[in-house]
Design a protein around this motif. Structure first.
Motif, short mmCIF file in Angstrom:
data_model
loop_
_atom_site.label_atom_id
_atom_site.label_comp_id
_atom_site.label_asym_id
_atom_site.label_seq_id
_atom_site.Cartn_x
_atom_site.Cartn_y
_atom_site.Cartn_z
N GLY A 87 98.25 -13.97 -0.80
CA GLY A 87 98.75 -13.80 0.56
C GLY A 87 97.76 -14.36 1.55
O GLY A 87 97.24 -13.66 2.42
N ASP A 88 97.49 -15.65 1.43
CA ASP A 88 96.48 -16.34 2.23
C ASP A 88 96.77 -17.83 2.12
O ASP A 88 96.85 -18.37 1.02
CB ASP A 88 95.09 -16.02 1.68
CG ASP A 88 93.99 -16.60 2.54
OD1 ASP A 88 93.86 -17.83 2.56
OD2 ASP A 88 93.25 -15.83 3.19
N THR A 104 96.80 -8.71 3.46
CA THR A 104 98.24 -8.90 3.20
C THR A 104 98.77 -8.05 2.05
O THR A 104 99.94 -8.17 1.69
CB THR A 104 98.53 -10.38 2.90
OG1 THR A 104 97.66 -10.83 1.85
CG2 THR A 104 98.31 -11.23 4.14
N SER A 105 97.93 -7.19 1.47
CA SER A 105 98.41 -6.39 0.34
C SER A 105 98.91 -4.99 0.69
O SER A 105 99.76 -4.46 -0.04
CB SER A 105 97.31 -6.28 -0.73
OG SER A 105 96.20 -5.54 -0.23
N GLN A 133 101.07 -3.62 2.82
CA GLN A 133 102.52 -3.49 2.97
C GLN A 133 103.23 -3.75 1.64
O GLN A 133 104.27 -3.15 1.35
CB GLN A 133 103.04 -4.46 4.04
CG GLN A 133 102.39 -4.28 5.40
CD GLN A 133 101.20 -5.20 5.59
OE1 GLN A 133 100.44 -5.47 4.66
NE2 GLN A 133 101.02 -5.68 6.81
N GLY A 142 103.73 -15.03 1.67
CA GLY A 142 103.83 -13.94 2.64
C GLY A 142 103.81 -12.58 1.97
O GLY A 142 103.90 -12.47 0.74
N THR A 143 103.74 -11.54 2.78
CA THR A 143 103.60 -10.18 2.24
C THR A 143 104.78 -9.77 1.35
O THR A 143 104.59 -9.14 0.31
CB THR A 143 103.43 -9.17 3.39
OG1 THR A 143 102.21 -9.47 4.08
CG2 THR A 143 103.36 -7.75 2.87
#
Length: 465
Positions: free
Chosen positions: A127-128, A36-37, A39, A145-146
């Motif tokens: 982001g998890d 998730t990192s 972006q 979220g991202t």
């Protein structure tokens, strides 16, 4: 005015309250991984921004990493690209990375506590969704979220609406063979996979206070599986004993000062919650799921609900779930053949989990037609397991001890369960395709998983210990 544990931490971290809107919340620790990192880093570059406080970010590779031959290049192209992107971004933005080959590498929610990064009274995000794990230390910890990952990177703050509060009290003494995973699966089966939606949950009661830190982490980890924003447990001497001497924990006078503050982190006697749930520990037996959400759980000696036991509006989804799982309404779950056993994930991959399994399987052999994967949550857990001879116990039992990573918790790396096969898993989710396309997942405790590994079928571990 009486305050809850949540109130005390939340109020200390509100930077600004937007009238009629959310709070701007300061974030103490931010965990990132390879999924998730990318972006978020890309968003910073597009806007010409730097990471505001890189020292408050902890980065590791976990979701996409292989759990065999980690010294070799990653075979799956997407996984290889994501892990490489994390490495490149951390170098570019000055963030320390515990990547493959690093002695601190592991699942993000395992390494935070074991390194002493996770500390009571903090706000923590990642982001998890299973960031709620860290709530076991008396923190406000939740997944984001991202776009929110980018927001925290840029400002070290996050806009959040204050959730409702729920307290779940578990009182009494657990029965033989019942562990923390059974507690949380029982709770979710009781209130459903959406029963805590909109709430932050505090777990309390004598049964919770009696648990080790690793057991508490299992419970908070799965609070998200009942729809909660997060879960938390008040810190106590068990917490402080676990933390003392860890790498990033305070030292000397700083430790004494920290513990003095941490001792104030509890819910006042007359503080109010929006909802309370009371459970007797004696009512809980070894649990297992039979469906495709974590709320579809029963005692191992129970039966899959009959159609007559299901609400009319829920029957279509219930039948769809059983069709996917290859089970019949009203059937017994005990004695069902299994193909794979997976012991790992951010829910149950700590040294205590491995010790529990090793203690049970010592001198036993796995069933000949079952494949067993044991995946430690971190390099430190792996190292400890080898030092204690746990790896030899597993080898003699026919279990495969692999290298650290998220592994077969999710179908995002090389460790997938084949279509149609049944896997008893100590992970946290059993959605369709979660462990691979067509895989059938039954969630259970490490003890229940170990019992199935030895017998080849779903078994009541109480009959074997």
């Amino acid at each position: 005015m009486a305050k809850t544990l949540f109130d005390k931490i939340w109020e200390k971290h509100v930077v600004k309250q937007i009238e009629g809107g959310p709070s701007v919340l300061y974030i103490d620790r931010h965990f990132i991984h390879e999924v998730t990192s990318p972006q978020a880093f890309q968003g910073l570059e597009k806007r010409g921004l730097q990471v505001f406080r890189p020292k408050q970010i902890v980065a590791t590779a976990d979701h996409n990493v292989p759990t065999l031959d980690q010294h070799l290049p990653i075979k799956e192209e997407l996984s290889r690209k994501q892990v490489q992107a994390l490495k490149d971004n951390c170098e570019k933005f000055g963030i320390e990375l515990y990547g493959l080959g690093h002695p601190y590498q592991g699942i993000v929610h395992v390494i935070g506590p074991e390194l002493g990064v996770t500390q009571p009274g903090m706000t923590m995000v990642c982001g998890d969704s299973h960031t709620s794990t860290h709530g076991a230390f008396g923190t406000i910890a939740f997944g984001i979220g991202t776009s929110e990952v980018e927001m925290v990177m840029a400002t070290q703050c996050l806009m959040q609406s204050r959730p409702k509060l729920m307290r779940i009290n578990v009182e009494g003494t657990l029965n033989k063979g019942v562990v923390s995973k059974d507690i949380i699966l029982y709770i979710i089966s009781l209130i459903s996979a959406s029963g805590a939606t909109g709430y932050f949950v505090e777990f309390a009661g004598s049964a919770i206070r009696s648990l080790s830190m690793e057991a508490r982490m299992t419970i908070c980890n799965m609070s998200i599986e009942m729809g909660a924003r997060g879960g938390m447990i008040a810190p106590d001497d068990i917490t402080f004993d676990y933390m003392k001497g860890r790498l990033f924990a305070p030292k000397g006078q700083d430790w004494d000062n920290a513990v003095a503050y941490w001792r104030t982190l509890f819910t006042d006697a007359d503080a109010a919650f929006d909802t309370e749930v009371n459970i007797k520990a004696e009512d809980i037996e070894p649990m297992i799921t039979y469906g495709t959400n974590p709320g579809m759980g029963i005692g191992v000696n129970g039966h899959v609900p009959a159609l007559s036991e299901i609400e009319e509006n829920e029957k279509p989804s219930f039948q769809k779930s059983l069709h996917y799982m290859g089970l019949e309404p009203g059937s017994n779950i005990k004695g069902k053949k299994v193909d794979y056993v997976f012991i790992g994930s951010c829910t149950n991959s700590r040294i205590e989990d491995l010790r529990m399994v090793a203690s049970f399987v010592k001198g036993k052999k796995k069933a000949s037609d079952v494949e067993v994967w044991i995946v430690p949550g971190s390099k430190q857990v792996e190292k400890q397991a080898i030092e204690e001879g746990i790896d030899k116990i597993f080898s003699e039992a026919g279990f495969q001890l692999r290298q650290p990573g998220c592994s077969a918790c999710l179908g995002m790396n090389e460790d997938k369960i084949p279509a149609g096969k049944y896997c008893i898993s100590t992970s946290n989710r059993n959605f369709e395709g979660r462990q691979g396309a067509g895989a059938r997942t039954l969630l259970a405790s490490p003890l229940t998983a170990a019992a199935a590994a030895v017998t080849g079928v779903i078994s009541d571990v109480r009959e074997l210990i």
